[in-house]
Structure formats: structure tokens, C-alpha cells
Design a protein around this motif. Structure first.
Motif, PDB file in Angstrom:
ATOM      1  N   GLN A 305       1.266  -0.967  -0.097  1.00  0.00           N
ATOM      2  CA  GLN A 305       0.152   0.116   0.172  1.00  0.00           C
ATOM      3  C   GLN A 305       0.833   1.103  -0.064  1.00  0.00           C
ATOM      4  O   GLN A 305       0.784   2.172  -0.638  1.00  0.00           O
ATOM      5  N   ARG A 306       1.981   1.584   0.939  1.00  0.00           N
ATOM      6  CA  ARG A 306       2.605   2.543   0.813  1.00  0.00           C
ATOM      7  C   ARG A 306       3.253   2.830   0.131  1.00  0.00           C
ATOM      8  O   ARG A 306       3.658   4.232  -1.054  1.00  0.00           O
ATOM      9  N   GLN A 307       3.574   1.462  -1.058  1.00  0.00           N
ATOM     10  CA  GLN A 307       4.497   1.653  -2.222  1.00  0.00           C
ATOM     11  C   GLN A 307       3.965   1.990  -3.130  1.00  0.00           C
ATOM     12  O   GLN A 307       4.393   3.222  -4.009  1.00  0.00           O
ATOM     13  N   VAL A 308       2.746   1.589  -3.335  1.00  0.00           N
ATOM     14  CA  VAL A 308       1.734   2.142  -4.119  1.00  0.00           C
ATOM     15  C   VAL A 308       1.462   3.285  -4.401  1.00  0.00           C
ATOM     16  O   VAL A 308       1.076   4.033  -4.977  1.00  0.00           O
ATOM     17  N   MET A 309       1.105   4.221  -3.110  1.00  0.00           N
ATOM     18  CA  MET A 309       0.512   5.506  -2.887  1.00  0.00           C
ATOM     19  C   MET A 309       1.460   6.851  -2.835  1.00  0.00           C
ATOM     20  O   MET A 309       1.477   7.632  -3.256  1.00  0.00           O
ATOM     21  N   ALA A 310       2.840   5.696  -2.551  1.00  0.00           N
ATOM     22  CA  ALA A 310       3.647   6.765  -2.932  1.00  0.00           C
ATOM     23  C   ALA A 310       3.399   7.709  -4.722  1.00  0.00           C
ATOM     24  O   ALA A 310       4.638   8.425  -4.491  1.00  0.00           O
ATOM     25  N   LEU A 311       3.421   6.900  -5.058  1.00  0.00           N
ATOM     26  CA  LEU A 311       3.463   7.164  -6.908  1.00  0.00           C
ATOM     27  C   LEU A 311       2.397   8.416  -7.227  1.00  0.00           C
ATOM     28  O   LEU A 311       2.461   8.357  -8.006  1.00  0.00           O
ATOM     29  N   GLY A 312       1.149   8.400  -6.113  1.00  0.00           N
ATOM     30  CA  GLY A 312       0.405   9.359  -6.464  1.00  0.00           C
ATOM     31  C   GLY A 312       0.991  10.751  -6.109  1.00  0.00           C
ATOM     32  O   GLY A 312       2.180  10.482  -6.099  1.00  0.00           O
ATOM     33  N   TYR A 313       0.371  11.869  -6.979  1.00  0.00           N
ATOM     34  CA  TYR A 313       0.926  13.315  -7.201  1.00  0.00           C
ATOM     35  C   TYR A 313       0.473  13.543  -5.845  1.00  0.00           C
ATOM     36  O   TYR A 313      -0.520  13.712  -4.954  1.00  0.00           O
ATOM     37  N   GLY A 331      -0.581   9.610  -1.637  1.00  0.00           N
ATOM     38  CA  GLY A 331      -1.303  10.876  -2.103  1.00  0.00           C
ATOM     39  C   GLY A 331      -1.738  10.959  -3.022  1.00  0.00           C
ATOM     40  O   GLY A 331      -1.722   9.485  -3.813  1.00  0.00           O
ATOM     41  N   LYS A 332      -2.609  11.750  -3.360  1.00  0.00           N
ATOM     42  CA  LYS A 332      -4.221  11.263  -4.281  1.00  0.00           C
ATOM     43  C   LYS A 332      -4.780  12.334  -5.056  1.00  0.00           C
ATOM     44  O   LYS A 332      -5.176  13.201  -3.721  1.00  0.00           O
ATOM     45  N   GLY A 333      -4.866  12.582  -6.286  1.00  0.00           N
ATOM     46  CA  GLY A 333      -5.234  14.131  -6.735  1.00  0.00           C
ATOM     47  C   GLY A 333      -6.525  13.006  -7.838  1.00  0.00           C
ATOM     48  O   GLY A 333      -6.871  12.032  -8.349  1.00  0.00           O
ATOM     49  N   GLY A 334      -7.284  14.226  -8.179  1.00  0.00           N
ATOM     50  CA  GLY A 334      -8.178  13.923  -8.994  1.00  0.00           C
ATOM     51  C   GLY A 334      -8.843  14.912  -9.414  1.00  0.00           C
ATOM     52  O   GLY A 334      -8.837  15.891  -9.246  1.00  0.00           O
ATOM     53  N   ASN A 335      -9.515  15.751 -11.090  1.00  0.00           N
ATOM     54  CA  ASN A 335     -10.183  16.936 -11.619  1.00  0.00           C
ATOM     55  C   ASN A 335     -11.025  15.893 -12.752  1.00  0.00           C
ATOM     56  O   ASN A 335     -10.930  15.152 -12.986  1.00  0.00           O
ATOM     57  N   GLY A 336     -11.658  16.581 -12.423  1.00  0.00           N
ATOM     58  CA  GLY A 336     -13.451  16.825 -13.339  1.00  0.00           C
ATOM     59  C   GLY A 336     -13.956  18.855 -13.687  1.00  0.00           C
ATOM     60  O   GLY A 336     -12.690  19.297 -13.868  1.00  0.00           O
ATOM     61  N   TRP A 337     -14.967  18.054 -14.623  1.00  0.00           N
ATOM     62  CA  TRP A 337     -15.592  19.144 -14.952  1.00  0.00           C
ATOM     63  C   TRP A 337     -16.006  20.193 -13.953  1.00  0.00           C
ATOM     64  O   TRP A 337     -16.771  19.688 -13.290  1.00  0.00           O
ATOM     65  N   ARG A 338     -14.916  21.832 -13.935  1.00  0.00           N
ATOM     66  CA  ARG A 338     -15.177  22.411 -12.824  1.00  0.00           C
ATOM     67  C   ARG A 338     -14.575  21.520 -11.493  1.00  0.00           C
ATOM     68  O   ARG A 338     -15.321  22.664  -9.963  1.00  0.00           O
ATOM     69  N   LEU A 339     -14.038  20.321 -11.591  1.00  0.00           N
ATOM     70  CA  LEU A 339     -13.850  19.799  -9.866  1.00  0.00           C
ATOM     71  C   LEU A 339     -11.786  19.626  -9.891  1.00  0.00           C
ATOM     72  O   LEU A 339     -11.355  19.330 -10.725  1.00  0.00           O
ATOM     73  N   LEU A 340     -12.230  19.398  -8.232  1.00  0.00           N
ATOM     74  CA  LEU A 340     -10.200  19.053  -8.691  1.00  0.00           C
ATOM     75  C   LEU A 340      -9.999  18.844  -6.732  1.00  0.00           C
ATOM     76  O   LEU A 340     -10.926  19.963  -5.782  1.00  0.00           O
ATOM     77  N   TYR A 342      -7.292  16.739  -3.716  1.00  0.00           N
ATOM     78  CA  TYR A 342      -6.021  16.598  -3.378  1.00  0.00           C
ATOM     79  C   TYR A 342      -6.248  15.762  -1.450  1.00  0.00           C
ATOM     80  O   TYR A 342      -6.953  16.425  -0.763  1.00  0.00           O
ATOM     81  N   SER A 343      -5.797  14.750  -1.840  1.00  0.00           N
ATOM     82  CA  SER A 343      -5.378  14.382  -0.419  1.00  0.00           C
ATOM     83  C   SER A 343      -4.037  13.355  -0.268  1.00  0.00           C
ATOM     84  O   SER A 343      -3.127  13.093  -1.277  1.00  0.00           O
ATOM     85  N   GLY A 344      -3.729  13.868   1.358  1.00  0.00           N
ATOM     86  CA  GLY A 344      -2.153  13.158   1.022  1.00  0.00           C
ATOM     87  C   GLY A 344      -2.096  13.687   2.586  1.00  0.00           C
ATOM     88  O   GLY A 344      -2.379  13.456   3.434  1.00  0.00           O
ATOM     89  N   TYR A 345      -1.039  11.717   2.447  1.00  0.00           N
ATOM     90  CA  TYR A 345      -0.323  11.450   4.223  1.00  0.00           C
ATOM     91  C   TYR A 345       0.839  11.806   4.024  1.00  0.00           C
ATOM     92  O   TYR A 345       1.917  11.165   2.590  1.00  0.00           O
ATOM     93  N   VAL A 346       1.578  12.192   5.192  1.00  0.00           N
ATOM     94  CA  VAL A 346       3.240  13.164   4.971  1.00  0.00           C
ATOM     95  C   VAL A 346       3.853  12.920   6.819  1.00  0.00           C
ATOM     96  O   VAL A 346       3.311  12.949   7.591  1.00  0.00           O
ATOM     97  N   GLU A 347       4.646  12.133   6.472  1.00  0.00           N
ATOM     98  CA  GLU A 347       5.632  12.277   7.832  1.00  0.00           C
ATOM     99  C   GLU A 347       6.832  12.645   8.002  1.00  0.00           C
ATOM    100  O   GLU A 347       6.898  12.574   7.192  1.00  0.00           O
ATOM    101  N   THR A 348       6.828  13.959   8.546  1.00  0.00           N
ATOM    102  CA  THR A 348       7.749  14.297   8.981  1.00  0.00           C
ATOM    103  C   THR A 348       9.214  13.479   9.257  1.00  0.00           C
ATOM    104  O   THR A 348       8.943  12.392   9.892  1.00  0.00           O
ATOM    105  N   THR A 349      10.279  14.155   8.969  1.00  0.00           N
ATOM    106  CA  THR A 349      11.394  13.408   9.291  1.00  0.00           C
ATOM    107  C   THR A 349      11.781  13.331  11.209  1.00  0.00           C
ATOM    108  O   THR A 349      12.870  13.027  11.446  1.00  0.00           O
ATOM    109  N   ASP A 350      10.678  14.244  11.616  1.00  0.00           N
ATOM    110  CA  ASP A 350      11.108  14.548  12.616  1.00  0.00           C
ATOM    111  C   ASP A 350      10.270  13.918  13.313  1.00  0.00           C
ATOM    112  O   ASP A 350       9.597  14.418  14.716  1.00  0.00           O
ATOM    113  N   GLY A 351       9.319  13.182  12.963  1.00  0.00           N
ATOM    114  CA  GLY A 351       8.580  12.396  13.125  1.00  0.00           C
ATOM    115  C   GLY A 351       6.986  12.270  13.558  1.00  0.00           C
ATOM    116  O   GLY A 351       6.393  12.310  14.463  1.00  0.00           O
TER     117      GLY A 351
END
Length: 401
Positions: A305-313, A331-340, A342-351
Motif C-alpha cells: 500500500q505504501r509503495q503504491v500510494m507513494a506513486l500518487g501526485y 497521496g492522490k489527486g483527481g479532477n473533473g469538469w469544474r472539480l479538483l 487532493y489528499s495526502g499523508y506525510v511523515e515528517t523527518t522529525d516524526g
């Protein structure tokens, strides 16, 4: 301009991975100021009023029906640094990795409903890996593209494995790969990702082709009943299966032509909230936090899961990444007609563990990909506000939005 509708539809709901160059051609639109930030909420369940003393740490608060209550009171997100149009939503939170409770958060319209576009596809990946762990789906299983399962846009080669389809779904936002996997695990299995978390305002049950068939007026089931918008539970599942059967009756090229006509001549923005999979920034932020920190998957599936989700924008658009502050991103993004979206998860270097969910609908721009820089300017501002904020002690009520 007639073909502009086709271009938009083919690109609709694709993540930005591999598509940023598309912003340089195909009719870029400048964003305008004056964003509408009123939160008109579509109810996908009966409303449950939050308790008077709800606090930031009470992420798990649920009503008598088991539904997650609305977002806790948090400071309003900073205004978008660059103009964004339409109705906007944002939830950014630092979460406790053990409890998933938000330690710090900011939000704008966190409880308003938005179409998810391709951002929903990460829930398909989660459902796929649940099936792998349960032994009902083998990673080595292979699939061909057929008239029955082809969706809009590009599509995978015949004989693609589950892993190949999963990677195309997240990295390329391939709609056909998504629909093949979604139907393979079962429409209810993807909805269960939300239902198991009590996310009662989140709808994830529909494959991509189904949205467009409903919008194009090609589903007799959808057009013949007024129950779909508010349907839940078993009624929603029965209707979804019937709508999906309607959708699979049409060739992708025919659907494309009918959808072009819909967008060019009779587009109804109200249908976006009814036909698409939907969520709120707060509920989807909760899903993202759970997806990465409490997925319930085996160790092998978690790594997958983490390997594949790391491929998202999103990684390249985050200031944390450029400053060397991100140890992991998915993360993952999406767009459509007048839609945009984005969501994501980040682990920072300080935990620290951060989640964000950005949503835009009714944008002034029909083609929203060029809004990406503006969207991430706001996401980055929200992340910085969260990182700079003091931790809200348990039981203390932060400033209201």
C-alpha cells in the motif's frame, strides 16, 4: 471549442502524475478571486448534532447511529494565498499515530460535501489489499480489457496483474484499471472502507464509468428513481448494482460522445454531488489517516500500500519535500469538469504525521488542472499553520472557525 469537451472528459479524474505537462496546452484558464466558501452540505445520512462540549481531541466521537460526528471546532484555515474560485474545502491535521486523534488542525468547510473525483481510488486500493489478505484475491490474478469493463481515457494492456492495475490506478489514475479492480472486489467492499470507519457522509461505491453514465442520462435506474441521492445501506447497494449493470451496457466511445454533449449543452453542477463518489474534507482526512496508520492490513500488504500510494501526485508540490522535511509521502489527486481534489499523508523527518484533504467544486474554470499550483499553495499554508500551532490539550476547546 467543440472538442474541448472531449479533452476534458478524457482527462477527467486523472491524477497529476505524468500530466503536469498537460497544463501547458489544451486551453489553460486563469483562476479568479472571490471564492465561495459557504458550506452547503448534502446529507447522506440523518443528521446527528455534535455534543456541546466536543473538543479537538474527540476524533472518534460518534452519534447513536454509529456515524462519525462533524469536525471538531478548530481554527479556520488561512485564506488561499492565490485566488481559487468556486466552493472550497480544506482539512489539514497533525494526528497522533496511536489514537488517530488530531493534535492540531485547521479547516475550511470541513463538513461540506464535495465530489471526490479520482481521489476516491485509494479506497479501491485499500479494499483490494483487504481482499488479498482475506485470500479472496490473488496478487497474481490477471485481467483483460473488454467492451464490458473499459472506461474513459487510456487503459492497461491485456493480461495486467493486480499489482500493475493498482499502480496504474494510483500513478496514472487509469479509470479502466480502477473499474476492473473495483468490480473484482465488489462494489460494497469499497463502500465498506468508509462504512467501517463510520464515515456516513462518504460514498465510495460507484466505479468511474457509472458516474458518467448517470450524468449522460444513460442509466434507466438512475433516471427512473429519486431514491439514489439519499440511499444508504442495502438500498444503496441494490441501486448501485443496477446502475452499474446499466453502465456496462455501453461502449466507452459511445459514452464519450454522449458525455461530451452533456458537458457542452446541459451540464448541471447539482448532479456532481449526486452521481460522483463524495465525502467531506474532515471525513476524507479521517479515512486517509486510518488508511496509513490503522489499515488493519498484514505487514506485506501495508508495504504494498505504501509503495503504491507513494506513486500518487503531491510530493513534488509540498514545501516540506523541498526543505527535506518529508520522510514519506502518499497521496492522490483527481479532477473533473469544474472539480479538483487532493489528499495526502506525510511523515515528517522529525516524526510528525500530517494529513490533508483539499476539495473544490463549481470552479469558474471547466478545466481545473491549471489550478493545481493554487491548490497546493493553500495546502502548504494549511500545513505550515498546523506545524506552527501549539498542541491543543485534551479537553480544551480551541478557537472556533
Amino acid at each position: 471549442m467543440r472538442r474541448f469537451g472531449t479533452t476534458l472528459t478524457l482527462l477527467a479524474l486523472l491524477s497529476l502524475a505524468g500530466l503536469l505537462t498537460a497544463c501547458q496546452h489544451g486551453g489553460s484558464h486563469s483562476a479568479q478571486s472571490g471564492a465561495t466558501q459557504s458550506g452547503d452540505v448534502i446529507s447522506l445520512r440523518r443528521e446527528v448534532s455534535p455534543p456541546q462540549a466536543q473538543v479537538l481531541g474527540d476524533l472518534a466521537a460518534r452519534g447513536a447511529d454509529g456515524c462519525l460526528l462533524g469536525a471538531p471546532p478548530v481554527p479556520k484555515a488561512p485564506p488561499p494565498p492565490l485566488p481559487l474560485t468556486g466552493t472550497l474545502g480544506l482539512w489539514v491535521a497533525e494526528v497522533d499515530p496511536a489514537t488517530l486523534q488530531p493534535l492540531r488542525a485547521v479547516g475550511t468547510n470541513p463538513d461540506s460535501a464535495f465530489p471526490l473525483a479520482s481521489t476516491y481510488k485509494q479506497a479501491v486500493l485499500w479494499a483490494v489489499l483487504r481482499a488479498v489478505d482475506a485470500g479472496t484475491l490473488k496478487p497474481s490474478e490477471r485481467f483483460d480489457v473488454t467492451r464490458d469493463n473499459q472506461s474513459l481515457g487510456s487503459y492497461p494492456f491485456d493480461g495486467s496483474s493486480v499489482r500493475t492495475l493498482a499502480e496504474r490506478m494510483i500513478r496514472n489514475s487509469d479509470n479502466t484499471a480502477t473499474d476492473i479492480l473495483h468490480r473484482r472486489v465488489g462494489l460494497p467492499a469499497v463502500q465498506n472502507v468508509a462504512d467501517d470507519l463510520g464515515l456516513c457522509r462518504t460514498r465510495l461505491i460507484m466505479p468511474t464509468r457509472d458516474w458518467w453514465v448517470m450524468q449522460a442520462g444513460l442509466s434507466r435506474t438512475f433516471s427512473g428513481t429519486g431514491r439514489w441521492a439519499a440511499a444508504t445501506g442495502g438500498d444503496r447497494e441494490r441501486l448501485a448494482l443496477l446502475i452499474d449493470a446499466d453502465a456496462r451496457a455501453y461502449r466507452a466511445d459511445y459514452l464519450q460522445r454522449r458525455l461530451d454533449e452533456y458537458f457542452d449543452r446541459r451540464y448541471d453542477p447539482a448532479l456532481d454531488l449526486i452521481t460522483h463518489n463524495v465525502s467531506t474534507p474532515y471525513e476524507f482526512g479521517t479515512l486517509v489517516a486510518s488508511e496509513f496508520l490503522r489499515s488493519g492490513l498484514s505487514g506485506t500488504s501495508q508495504r504494498w500500500q505504501r509503495q503504491v500510494m507513494a506513486l500518487g501526485y503531491g510530493k513534488s508540490a509540498l514545501k516540506l519535500t523541498h526543505r527535506g522535511g518529508a520522510a514519506y509521502f502518499g497521496g492522490k489527486g483527481g479532477n473533473g469538469w469544474r472539480l479538483l481534489t487532493y489528499s495526502g499523508y506525510v511523515e515528517t523527518t522529525d516524526g510528525r504525521h500530517l494529513v490533508y484533504a483539499f476539495m473544490q467544486r463549481n470552479a469558474a474554470q471547466t478545466y481545473t488542472m491549471p489550478n493545481t499550483r493554487r491548490a497546493f499553495a493553500w495546502i502548504n499554508a494549511g500545513i505550515q499553520a498546523v506545524l506552527d500551532a501549539p498542541e491543543t490539550p485534551a479537553g480544551a476547546s480551541p478557537a472556533a472557525p
